[in-house]
Design a protein around this motif. Structure first.
Motif, PDB file in Angstrom:
ATOM      1  N   TRP A 160       0.844  -1.205   0.000  1.00 14.27           N
ATOM      2  CA  TRP A 160       0.000   0.000   0.000  1.00 14.27           C
ATOM      3  C   TRP A 160       0.874   1.249   0.000  1.00 14.27           C
ATOM      4  O   TRP A 160       0.593   2.222  -0.689  1.00 14.27           O
ATOM      5  CB  TRP A 160      -0.919   0.019   1.209  1.00 14.27           C
ATOM      6  CG  TRP A 160      -2.003  -1.014   1.187  1.00 14.27           C
ATOM      7  CD1 TRP A 160      -2.338  -1.845   0.157  1.00 14.27           C
ATOM      8  CD2 TRP A 160      -2.879  -1.337   2.254  1.00 14.27           C
ATOM      9  NE1 TRP A 160      -3.377  -2.666   0.522  1.00 14.27           N
ATOM     10  CE2 TRP A 160      -3.735  -2.373   1.808  1.00 14.27           C
ATOM     11  CE3 TRP A 160      -3.035  -0.868   3.552  1.00 14.27           C
ATOM     12  CZ2 TRP A 160      -4.725  -2.931   2.608  1.00 14.27           C
ATOM     13  CZ3 TRP A 160      -4.019  -1.418   4.348  1.00 14.27           C
ATOM     14  CH2 TRP A 160      -4.849  -2.431   3.877  1.00 14.27           C
ATOM     15  N   ARG A 161       1.954   1.207   0.785  1.00 11.24           N
ATOM     16  CA  ARG A 161       2.867   2.353   0.838  1.00 11.24           C
ATOM     17  C   ARG A 161       3.524   2.555  -0.526  1.00 11.24           C
ATOM     18  O   ARG A 161       3.590   3.666  -1.043  1.00 11.24           O
ATOM     19  CB  ARG A 161       3.929   2.143   1.913  1.00 11.24           C
ATOM     20  CG  ARG A 161       4.878   3.300   2.058  1.00 11.24           C
ATOM     21  CD  ARG A 161       5.954   3.009   3.087  1.00 11.24           C
ATOM     22  NE  ARG A 161       5.501   3.194   4.435  1.00 11.24           N
ATOM     23  CZ  ARG A 161       5.725   4.307   5.144  1.00 11.24           C
ATOM     24  NH1 ARG A 161       6.374   5.306   4.615  1.00 11.24           N
ATOM     25  NH2 ARG A 161       5.297   4.400   6.385  1.00 11.24           N
ATOM     26  N   ALA A 162       4.000   1.460  -1.140  1.00 13.71           N
ATOM     27  CA  ALA A 162       4.659   1.542  -2.444  1.00 13.71           C
ATOM     28  C   ALA A 162       3.715   2.069  -3.514  1.00 13.71           C
ATOM     29  O   ALA A 162       4.139   2.754  -4.445  1.00 13.71           O
ATOM     30  CB  ALA A 162       5.212   0.181  -2.852  1.00 13.71           C
ATOM     31  N   ALA A 163       2.424   1.783  -3.369  1.00 15.33           N
ATOM     32  CA  ALA A 163       1.430   2.244  -4.335  1.00 15.33           C
ATOM     33  C   ALA A 163       0.987   3.688  -4.060  1.00 15.33           C
ATOM     34  O   ALA A 163       0.169   4.239  -4.805  1.00 15.33           O
ATOM     35  CB  ALA A 163       0.219   1.317  -4.317  1.00 15.33           C
ATOM     36  N   GLY A 164       1.521   4.305  -3.003  1.00  9.51           N
ATOM     37  CA  GLY A 164       1.156   5.690  -2.689  1.00  9.51           C
ATOM     38  C   GLY A 164      -0.216   5.834  -2.068  1.00  9.51           C
ATOM     39  O   GLY A 164      -0.845   6.886  -2.184  1.00  9.51           O
ATOM     40  N   LEU A 165      -0.678   4.800  -1.360  1.00  6.65           N
ATOM     41  CA  LEU A 165      -2.019   4.809  -0.790  1.00  6.65           C
ATOM     42  C   LEU A 165      -2.078   5.268   0.666  1.00  6.65           C
ATOM     43  O   LEU A 165      -3.163   5.517   1.184  1.00  6.65           O
ATOM     44  CB  LEU A 165      -2.644   3.415  -0.899  1.00  6.65           C
ATOM     45  CG  LEU A 165      -2.774   2.856  -2.314  1.00  6.65           C
ATOM     46  CD1 LEU A 165      -3.285   1.427  -2.271  1.00  6.65           C
ATOM     47  CD2 LEU A 165      -3.694   3.742  -3.142  1.00  6.65           C
ATOM     48  N   LEU A 166      -0.920   5.377   1.327  1.00  2.65           N
ATOM     49  CA  LEU A 166      -0.908   5.750   2.744  1.00  2.65           C
ATOM     50  C   LEU A 166      -0.476   7.194   2.910  1.00  2.65           C
ATOM     51  O   LEU A 166       0.351   7.704   2.158  1.00  2.65           O
ATOM     52  CB  LEU A 166       0.028   4.815   3.519  1.00  2.65           C
ATOM     53  CG  LEU A 166      -0.320   3.330   3.443  1.00  2.65           C
ATOM     54  CD1 LEU A 166       0.650   2.518   4.282  1.00  2.65           C
ATOM     55  CD2 LEU A 166      -1.749   3.075   3.860  1.00  2.65           C
TER      56      LEU A 166
ATOM     57  N   GLY B  46      -0.379  12.498   8.914  1.00  8.85           N
ATOM     58  CA  GLY B  46      -1.447  13.204   9.606  1.00  8.85           C
ATOM     59  C   GLY B  46      -1.957  14.427   8.875  1.00  8.85           C
ATOM     60  O   GLY B  46      -3.086  14.869   9.097  1.00  8.85           O
ATOM     61  N   ALA B  47      -1.156  14.994   7.986  1.00  9.43           N
ATOM     62  CA  ALA B  47      -1.572  16.164   7.215  1.00  9.43           C
ATOM     63  C   ALA B  47      -2.198  15.782   5.883  1.00  9.43           C
ATOM     64  O   ALA B  47      -2.604  16.645   5.121  1.00  9.43           O
ATOM     65  CB  ALA B  47      -0.385  17.088   6.981  1.00  9.43           C
ATOM     66  N   GLY B  48      -2.260  14.467   5.590  1.00  9.54           N
ATOM     67  CA  GLY B  48      -2.840  14.025   4.329  1.00  9.54           C
ATOM     68  C   GLY B  48      -1.848  13.905   3.193  1.00  9.54           C
ATOM     69  O   GLY B  48      -2.222  13.624   2.060  1.00  9.54           O
ATOM     70  N   ARG B  49      -0.546  14.099   3.478  1.00  8.75           N
ATOM     71  CA  ARG B  49       0.490  13.949   2.458  1.00  8.75           C
ATOM     72  C   ARG B  49       0.804  12.468   2.273  1.00  8.75           C
ATOM     73  O   ARG B  49       0.850  11.716   3.237  1.00  8.75           O
ATOM     74  CB  ARG B  49       1.761  14.692   2.871  1.00  8.75           C
ATOM     75  CG  ARG B  49       1.558  16.200   3.028  1.00  8.75           C
ATOM     76  CD  ARG B  49       2.824  16.822   3.580  1.00  8.75           C
ATOM     77  NE  ARG B  49       3.067  16.333   4.931  1.00  8.75           N
ATOM     78  CZ  ARG B  49       3.168  17.118   6.009  1.00  8.75           C
ATOM     79  NH1 ARG B  49       3.063  18.412   5.902  1.00  8.75           N
ATOM     80  NH2 ARG B  49       3.397  16.592   7.186  1.00  8.75           N
ATOM     81  N   VAL B  50       1.061  12.079   1.037  1.00  3.54           N
ATOM     82  CA  VAL B  50       1.383  10.676   0.744  1.00  3.54           C
ATOM     83  C   VAL B  50       2.712  10.327   1.407  1.00  3.54           C
ATOM     84  O   VAL B  50       3.685  11.074   1.311  1.00  3.54           O
ATOM     85  CB  VAL B  50       1.455  10.445  -0.788  1.00  3.54           C
ATOM     86  CG1 VAL B  50       1.928   9.043  -1.106  1.00  3.54           C
ATOM     87  CG2 VAL B  50       0.088  10.704  -1.417  1.00  3.54           C
ATOM     88  N   LEU B  51       2.737   9.191   2.101  1.00  3.30           N
ATOM     89  CA  LEU B  51       3.973   8.718   2.723  1.00  3.30           C
ATOM     90  C   LEU B  51       4.951   8.263   1.650  1.00  3.30           C
ATOM     91  O   LEU B  51       4.533   7.788   0.588  1.00  3.30           O
ATOM     92  CB  LEU B  51       3.673   7.559   3.671  1.00  3.30           C
ATOM     93  CG  LEU B  51       2.874   7.907   4.933  1.00  3.30           C
ATOM     94  CD1 LEU B  51       2.525   6.645   5.703  1.00  3.30           C
ATOM     95  CD2 LEU B  51       3.652   8.866   5.821  1.00  3.30           C
ATOM     96  N   PRO B  52       6.253   8.379   1.905  1.00 10.20           N
ATOM     97  CA  PRO B  52       7.232   7.918   0.922  1.00 10.20           C
ATOM     98  C   PRO B  52       6.990   6.454   0.562  1.00 10.20           C
ATOM     99  O   PRO B  52       6.602   5.652   1.407  1.00 10.20           O
ATOM    100  CB  PRO B  52       8.572   8.087   1.633  1.00 10.20           C
ATOM    101  CG  PRO B  52       8.318   9.057   2.731  1.00 10.20           C
ATOM    102  CD  PRO B  52       6.882   8.905   3.113  1.00 10.20           C
ATOM    103  N   ALA B  53       7.247   6.119  -0.699  1.00 14.45           N
ATOM    104  CA  ALA B  53       6.979   4.764  -1.180  1.00 14.45           C
ATOM    105  C   ALA B  53       7.884   3.732  -0.526  1.00 14.45           C
ATOM    106  O   ALA B  53       7.494   2.591  -0.338  1.00 14.45           O
ATOM    107  CB  ALA B  53       7.137   4.711  -2.699  1.00 14.45           C
TER     108      ALA B  53
END
Length: 120
Positions: free
Chosen positions: A18-24, A27-34
């Motif tokens: 999910w992280r690699a796909a840019g889905l997470l 807290g500010a709504g920014r995409v977590l690093p892949a």
């Protein structure tokens, strides 16, 4: 504070996908690093939250960067609950202080209601 759109994942592999796909998001709504960096305190991944290994264990007194110990002195397979709880409390404090770099909490995943099996 934002929430993840879904989850929690059933496995760490699913969370990584999910992280690699840019889905997470954070807290500010920014995409977590892949990809994630190795944790500076343990042999796991640095997910952005507080690592239990960054704290002294309240149960066995293991210092930061050291594994928890069993009463026999052997290395414990898991972190002691009190150490994990202390890390969770630190994350809550960070969140209350407005730290938006924390990963967003998982969406509440209540099971879907079971359809009734009425008779015709």
């Amino acid at each position: 504070m934002n929430l993840q759109c879904f989850g929690p994942p059933s496995t760490r592999a699913e969370e990584r996908a999910w992280r690699a796909a840019g889905l997470l998001v954070d807290g500010a709504g920014r995409v977590l690093p892949a990809t994630v960096q190795p944790c500076a305190f343990c042999d796991g991944d640095d997910l952005g939250d507080t690592c239990p290994a960054s704290l002294t264990c309240l149960t066995c007194k293991a210092a930061p960067r050291q594994r928890c110990r069993r009463p026999s002195g052997h290395t414990a397979e898991q972190w002691h609950r009190r150490r994990v709880r202390a890390a969770d409390l630190e994350d809550q404090r960070r969140e209350e202080d407005g730290d938006t770099t924390l990963p967003a909490r998982w969406a509440d995943t209540q099971p879907a209601p079971t359809p009734s099996r009425g008779t015709r």
